[in-house]
Design an enzyme around this catalytic site. Structure first.
Site, mmCIF file in Angstrom:
data_model
loop_
_atom_site.group_PDB
_atom_site.id
_atom_site.type_symbol
_atom_site.label_atom_id
_atom_site.label_comp_id
_atom_site.label_asym_id
_atom_site.label_seq_id
_atom_site.Cartn_x
_atom_site.Cartn_y
_atom_site.Cartn_z
ATOM 1 N N LYS A 11 48.367 105.152 21.206
ATOM 2 C CA LYS A 11 49.784 104.958 22.147
ATOM 3 C C LYS A 11 50.653 105.187 20.572
ATOM 4 O O LYS A 11 50.059 104.307 19.083
ATOM 5 C CB LYS A 11 50.205 104.801 22.485
ATOM 6 C CG LYS A 11 50.129 105.061 23.789
ATOM 7 C CD LYS A 11 50.579 104.338 25.706
ATOM 8 C CE LYS A 11 49.799 105.000 27.064
ATOM 9 N NZ LYS A 11 51.108 104.544 28.088
ATOM 10 N N TYR A 51 51.436 115.089 31.042
ATOM 11 C CA TYR A 51 51.398 113.478 31.865
ATOM 12 C C TYR A 51 52.378 114.031 32.860
ATOM 13 O O TYR A 51 53.169 113.622 33.568
ATOM 14 C CB TYR A 51 52.410 112.713 31.240
ATOM 15 C CG TYR A 51 52.007 111.499 30.703
ATOM 16 C CD1 TYR A 51 51.166 110.995 31.116
ATOM 17 C CD2 TYR A 51 52.340 111.401 28.707
ATOM 18 C CE1 TYR A 51 50.288 109.159 30.841
ATOM 19 C CE2 TYR A 51 51.173 109.734 28.408
ATOM 20 C CZ TYR A 51 50.813 109.775 28.799
ATOM 21 O OH TYR A 51 50.506 108.113 28.741
ATOM 22 N N ASN A 114 53.333 100.105 26.110
ATOM 23 C CA ASN A 114 52.028 99.274 26.414
ATOM 24 C C ASN A 114 50.354 99.930 25.217
ATOM 25 O O ASN A 114 49.666 99.570 25.517
ATOM 26 C CB ASN A 114 51.644 99.530 27.624
ATOM 27 C CG ASN A 114 51.422 101.214 28.266
ATOM 28 O OD1 ASN A 114 51.099 102.661 27.279
ATOM 29 N ND2 ASN A 114 50.715 101.429 29.490
ATOM 30 N N HIS A 117 46.009 104.229 26.427
ATOM 31 C CA HIS A 117 46.180 104.531 27.320
ATOM 32 C C HIS A 117 45.147 105.268 27.747
ATOM 33 O O HIS A 117 43.945 104.938 27.300
ATOM 34 C CB HIS A 117 46.500 106.249 27.795
ATOM 35 C CG HIS A 117 46.206 107.335 28.920
ATOM 36 N ND1 HIS A 117 47.230 107.233 29.856
ATOM 37 C CD2 HIS A 117 45.539 108.422 29.089
ATOM 38 C CE1 HIS A 117 46.367 107.791 30.219
ATOM 39 N NE2 HIS A 117 44.861 108.984 30.290
ATOM 40 N N GLU A 128 41.329 115.176 31.395
ATOM 41 C CA GLU A 128 42.042 115.097 30.595
ATOM 42 C C GLU A 128 40.657 114.992 28.752
ATOM 43 O O GLU A 128 41.889 115.371 28.134
ATOM 44 C CB GLU A 128 42.084 113.099 30.146
ATOM 45 C CG GLU A 128 43.493 112.593 31.194
ATOM 46 C CD GLU A 128 43.394 111.061 31.661
ATOM 47 O OE1 GLU A 128 44.417 111.281 32.091
ATOM 48 O OE2 GLU A 128 43.094 110.746 30.716
HETATM 49 P P1 CMP Z 1 50.114 105.287 31.151
HETATM 50 O O1 CMP Z 1 48.536 104.527 31.300
HETATM 51 O O2 CMP Z 1 49.913 106.035 29.667
HETATM 52 O O3 CMP Z 1 50.539 106.327 32.204
HETATM 53 C C1 CMP Z 1 51.821 106.179 32.951
HETATM 54 C C2 CMP Z 1 52.790 106.003 31.612
HETATM 55 O O4 CMP Z 1 53.732 106.098 31.568
HETATM 56 C C3 CMP Z 1 52.522 104.587 31.221
HETATM 57 O O5 CMP Z 1 50.670 104.404 30.725
HETATM 58 C C4 CMP Z 1 53.226 104.169 30.016
HETATM 59 O O6 CMP Z 1 53.045 103.606 29.178
HETATM 60 C C5 CMP Z 1 54.667 104.745 30.699
HETATM 61 N N1 CMP Z 1 55.102 104.127 32.086
HETATM 62 C C6 CMP Z 1 57.371 104.183 31.289
HETATM 63 N N2 CMP Z 1 57.529 103.286 33.149
HETATM 64 C C7 CMP Z 1 56.554 103.306 33.884
HETATM 65 C C8 CMP Z 1 56.445 102.730 35.281
HETATM 66 N N3 CMP Z 1 57.817 102.055 35.599
HETATM 67 N N4 CMP Z 1 54.737 102.483 35.944
HETATM 68 C C9 CMP Z 1 53.956 103.701 35.550
HETATM 69 N N5 CMP Z 1 53.708 103.549 34.151
HETATM 70 C C10 CMP Z 1 55.311 103.811 33.441
#
Ligand code: CMP
Length: 143
Positions: A11, A51, A114, A117, A128
């Protein structure tokens, strides 16, 4: 156990921190092979589409804004149990819950930002991968 393919995204925060090499190193050290890779800056429409499953979640707008804030590195990983292996290497979505030695524990600032993904199951992985690489965007490892 079977050979699987999974989608990985480094990311915008991971790219900004110059972690592309470090993250790919971890995947390769775990026996996964990169069979497609692409650096790109997602449009709002692309991030919203990718998303879409989270459209009703309160964090959706912030997620789209984050994912379009800078370039991402998108790749397809292949190998034995690639989906689960990738998820283990990434660690829990929230870095506070992630195991020691995982990418998110080592590098993620928060649950919102984070670093990586990864597809969460075989169906999602197929969708995906097709989203970014279509039907013929993968490069088989002939050696
Ligand atoms: P990802 O695994 O890419 O899937 C959804 C993304 O939403 C997650 O990683 C985070 O980057 C983002 N995100 C932000 N807030 C939340 C939350 N409370 N729970 C899950 N995903 C979140």
């Amino acid at each position: 156990m079977s050979v699987e393919q999974t989608l990985s995204i480094i990311k915008p925060d991971g790219v900004e921190k110059n972690l592309i090499g470090e993250i790919c190193r971890r995947f390769e050290n775990a026996g996964l092979q990169i069979v497609a890779a692409r650096m790109m800056h997602l449009s709002k429409e692309q991030a919203e589409g990718f998303y879409e499953v989270h459209k009703e979640r309160p964090f959706y707008a912030d997620l789209v804004s984050y994912m379009t804030s800078g370039p991402v590195f998108v790749q397809v990983l292949e190998g034995e149990s690639a989906i689960g292996k990738n998820r283990e290497i990434m660690g829990a979505t929230n870095p506070a819950d992630a195991d020691a030695g995982t990418i998110r524990k080592d590098f993620a600032a928060s649950i919102e930002e984070n670093v990586v993904h990864g597809s969460d199951g075989p169906e999602t992985a197929a969708q995906e991968i097709a989203f970014f690489f279509g039907d013929d965007g993968l490069c088989p490892r002939t050696r």
